[in-house]
Design an enzyme around this catalytic site. Structure first.
Site, PDB file in Angstrom:
ATOM      1  N   HIS A   1       0.644  -1.286   0.034  1.00 35.20           N
ATOM      2  CA  HIS A   1       0.152  -0.049  -0.045  1.00 35.20           C
ATOM      3  C   HIS A   1       0.549   1.299  -0.069  1.00 35.20           C
ATOM      4  CE1 HIS A   1      -3.522  -2.398   0.132  1.00 35.20           C
ATOM      5  NE2 HIS A   1      -3.744  -2.507   1.474  1.00 35.20           N
TER       6      HIS A   1
ATOM      7  N   HIS B   1      -9.758   2.418   0.403  1.00 33.05           N
ATOM      8  CA  HIS B   1      -9.435   1.225   1.482  1.00 33.05           C
ATOM      9  C   HIS B   1     -10.663   1.421   2.360  1.00 33.05           C
ATOM     10  CE1 HIS B   1      -7.854  -1.971   3.515  1.00 33.05           C
ATOM     11  NE2 HIS B   1      -6.573  -2.342   2.791  1.00 33.05           N
TER      12      HIS B   1
ATOM     13  N   GLU C   1     -11.426  -3.392  -2.800  1.00 32.07           N
ATOM     14  CA  GLU C   1     -10.492  -2.341  -3.200  1.00 32.07           C
ATOM     15  C   GLU C   1     -10.468  -2.759  -4.615  1.00 32.07           C
ATOM     16  OE1 GLU C   1      -6.939  -3.025  -0.742  1.00 32.07           O
ATOM     17  OE2 GLU C   1      -8.577  -4.160   0.590  1.00 32.07           O
TER      18      GLU C   1
HETATM   19  C1  GLA Z   1      -5.164  -5.080   2.475  1.00 33.65           C
HETATM   20  C2  GLA Z   1      -4.535  -6.374   2.318  1.00 33.65           C
HETATM   21  C3  GLA Z   1      -4.470  -6.972   3.542  1.00 33.65           C
HETATM   22  C4  GLA Z   1      -4.173  -6.057   5.009  1.00 33.65           C
HETATM   23  C5  GLA Z   1      -5.259  -4.892   4.809  1.00 33.65           C
HETATM   24  C6  GLA Z   1      -4.894  -3.900   6.075  1.00 33.65           C
HETATM   25  O1  GLA Z   1      -6.342  -5.073   2.141  1.00 33.65           O
HETATM   26  O2  GLA Z   1      -4.913  -7.158   1.361  1.00 33.65           O
HETATM   27  O3  GLA Z   1      -3.709  -8.120   3.673  1.00 33.65           O
HETATM   28  O4  GLA Z   1      -3.139  -5.870   4.851  1.00 33.65           O
HETATM   29  O5  GLA Z   1      -4.873  -4.236   3.641  1.00 33.65           O
HETATM   30  O6  GLA Z   1      -4.719  -4.353   7.262  1.00 33.65           O
END
Ligand code: GLA
Length: 388
Positions: A141, A214, A352
Site C-alpha cells: 500500500h 480502502h 478495493e
Molecule cells: C489490505 C491487505 C490486507 C491487509 C489490509 C490492511 O487489504 O490485502 O492483507 O494488509 O490491507 O490491514
C-alpha cells in the site's frame, strides 16, 4: 500569552471568512439549497502549522460523506436502511489523532501502489528500485508513508452533486518509487446515493501506479458487529491464488468449486473458515484479488453486497480489471474507533478496486506502468440502495 491567544483567534476568524467566501461563490453559481453547502470543520493538528480539515458532502436524500484531506480519508458515510434510517456504514476514527496512532488504512486513498509488491523490489526500464518492506518481506500500500498518510490539497465543489477534488504531487524517489507523480482524485456524491471516485495521474519518468480506496464497510448499522452475514456477489470467474506472504503465484485460478466462488450471492461466513482450502488458510479468510470476468476498462458492476437485516445493498462499479476482497481478518479488537466502538475480528469488509498485486514483477499481468505523456485514469462507483 495574551498575544498568542489573539493570533489563534485571528487564524480562526480568517478560516471563517474563507468558508463564508466559498459558500457565497457556490450560491452564485449553483441553485443548490443551503443544506447542500460543503461544511468544513477542523479535524486535528498535523504539526504546529498544519491542520487537517474534514469536508462534509451531502445530497438531497440525506446521505452524508465526510472526507478528510489527511490521506483523502473517508471518515464516515451514511446510507439508508429499509426503513429510511441513515446510519454510518464505514469504520473510522473520531478525529485525526485516531488515524495518527496507526489504523489499517480505514477509508484512505492508497498509492502509489495499492496492494503488495514482492520483496519490495521491481525492475523498470533496466533499473531496479527498492521500496520499504512494510509487510514482512513485501511492500504494501505505497510504503511507510503512502498516500494514506499525506496531506492532500482539497478543493470543495458545492452543488446538487457535491464533490471534493484532492491533489497531491509525490516526489521522484518518494517511498522508493521513480518519477514525480501528480495525482488528482475527485470524490462526487451523486443524487442516486453513489460515491464516485475518479483517479487521475501523470508522471515525469516511467513509474508504476495502482490507486484505490480502502473503505471498510459494515452495512448492518452501528459498526459493532461482524460482517459474516453479509451476502456477496463478485462478477469474477477467476481469482489470484497467493503464496503464504499473500503474493500472487501468477496463476489465474477458476473460482468454480472453491470457497472463492461468489458468482452467485453467498454469505461471507458460509465458507470463510474452510481451512482445508489452502488459499483460505493463507488469507486467514478472504484477502485475495478477484479477476473481473469483464476485463474491459468500461465501468461495469464488479461486486454486490447485501445485508439482509438492514436491507442495505452496496454495488461496486469500476473501470479496473480486478478487486481485492478483504474481510477484516487482521482486525483483532485492539483498535477503538468512532464513538468508542472496539473494532473486532471481521467487523468490516473492503472492496478495493485495482490492478493485480505485484504486477511490476509479473510480466503476464496487465501492466501498471505509467510513462511520461500518458494519463492514468480510473473510476470506481460505490452505490447504495435498499432491498425490502
Ligand atoms: C489490505 C491487505 C490486507 C491487509 C489490509 C490492511 O487489504 O490485502 O492483507 O494488509 O490491507 O490491514
Amino acid at each position: 500569552m495574551k498575544k498568542r491567544y489573539w493570533l489563534v483567534a485571528s487564524f480562526w476568524a480568517g478560516m471563517t471568512l474563507l468558508v463564508a467566501c466559498e459558500s457565497k461563490k457556490a450560491e452564485s453559481t449553483q441553485a443548490s439549497s443551503d443544506s447542500l453547502k460543503i461544511e468544513q470543520t477542523a479535524f486535528g493538528k498535523i504539526s504546529d502549522s498544519t491542520q487537517a480539515t474534514l469536508y462534509t458532502l451531502k445530497n438531497a436524500n440525506g446521505m452524508e460523506v465526510k472526507i478528510s484531506d489527511f490521506g483523502g480519508t473517508i471518515v464516515s458515510w451514511t446510507a439508508p436502511n429499509k426503513d429510511g434510517k441513515y446510519e454510518d456504514i464505514t469504520l473510522g476514527c473520531d478525529s485525526l489523532a485516531g488515524y495518527q496512532k496507526g489504523v489499517p488504512y480505514f477509508g484512505a486513498l492508497i498509492g502509489r501502489y495499492g496492494n503488495r509488491i514482492a520483496k519490495g523490489q521491481f525492475t523498470l526500464e533496466g533499473k531496479t528500485y527498492t521500496l520499504a518492506k512494510n509487510n514482512g518481506a513485501n511492500a504494501l500500500h505505497g510504503g511507510l508513508k503512502g498516500f494514506d498518510k499525506v496531506l492532500w490539497t482539497a478543493t470543495p465543489i458545492a452543488g446538487e452533486e457535491p464533490a471534493l477534488k484532492l491533489t497531491y504531487t509525490a516526489k521522484d524517489g518518494e517511498e522508493g518509487y521513480p518519477g514525480s507523480l501528480s495525482i488528482e482524485v475527485t470524490y462526487t456524491l451523486t443524487k442516486d446515493n453513489s460515491l464516485k471516485i475518479d483517479y487521475k495521474a501523470t508522471t515525469d519518468k516511467a513509474t508504476v501506479v495502482n490507486l484505490t480506496n480502502h473503505a471498510y464497510f459494515n452495512l448492518k448499522g452501528g459498526l459493532n458487529s461482524d460482517i459474516l452475514d453479509h451476502e456477496v456477489t463478485l462478477n469474477a470467474d477467476k481469482f489470484l491464488p497467493v503464496d503464504n506472504t499473500l503474493i500472487p503465484t501468477g496463476e489465474l485460478r477458476p473460482v468454480a468449486g472453491t470457497p472463492f466462488d461468489f458468482t452467485k450471492p453467498f454469505k461471507i461466513g458460509a465458507r470463510i473458515n474452510d481451512t482445508k482450502d489452502e488459499q483460505i488458510k493463507f488469507g486467514l479468510g478472504y484477502d485475495h484479488c478477484w479477476v473481473l470476468s469483464d476485463s474491459s476498462s468500461n465501468l461495469k458492476l464488479a461486486a454486490t453486497v447485501t445485508e439482509p437485516s438492514s436491507g442495505r445493498v452496496l454495488e461496486v462499479f469500476t473501470t479496473e480489471p480486478a478487486i481485492q476482497f478483504y474481510t477484516g481478518n487482521f482486525l483483532d479488537g485492539t483498535i477503538t474507533g468512532k464513538g468508542g466502538t472496539i473494532y473486532k475480528h471481521r467487523f468490516g469488509l473492503c472492496l478495493e478496486t485495482q490492478h493485480y498485486p505485484d504486477s511490476p514483477n509479473q510480466a503476464k499481468f496487465p501492466t501498471t506502468v505509467l510513462k511520461p505523456g500518458q494519463t492514468y485514469q480510473t473510476s470506481t462507483v460505490y452505490k447504495f440502495s435498499v432491498k425490502k
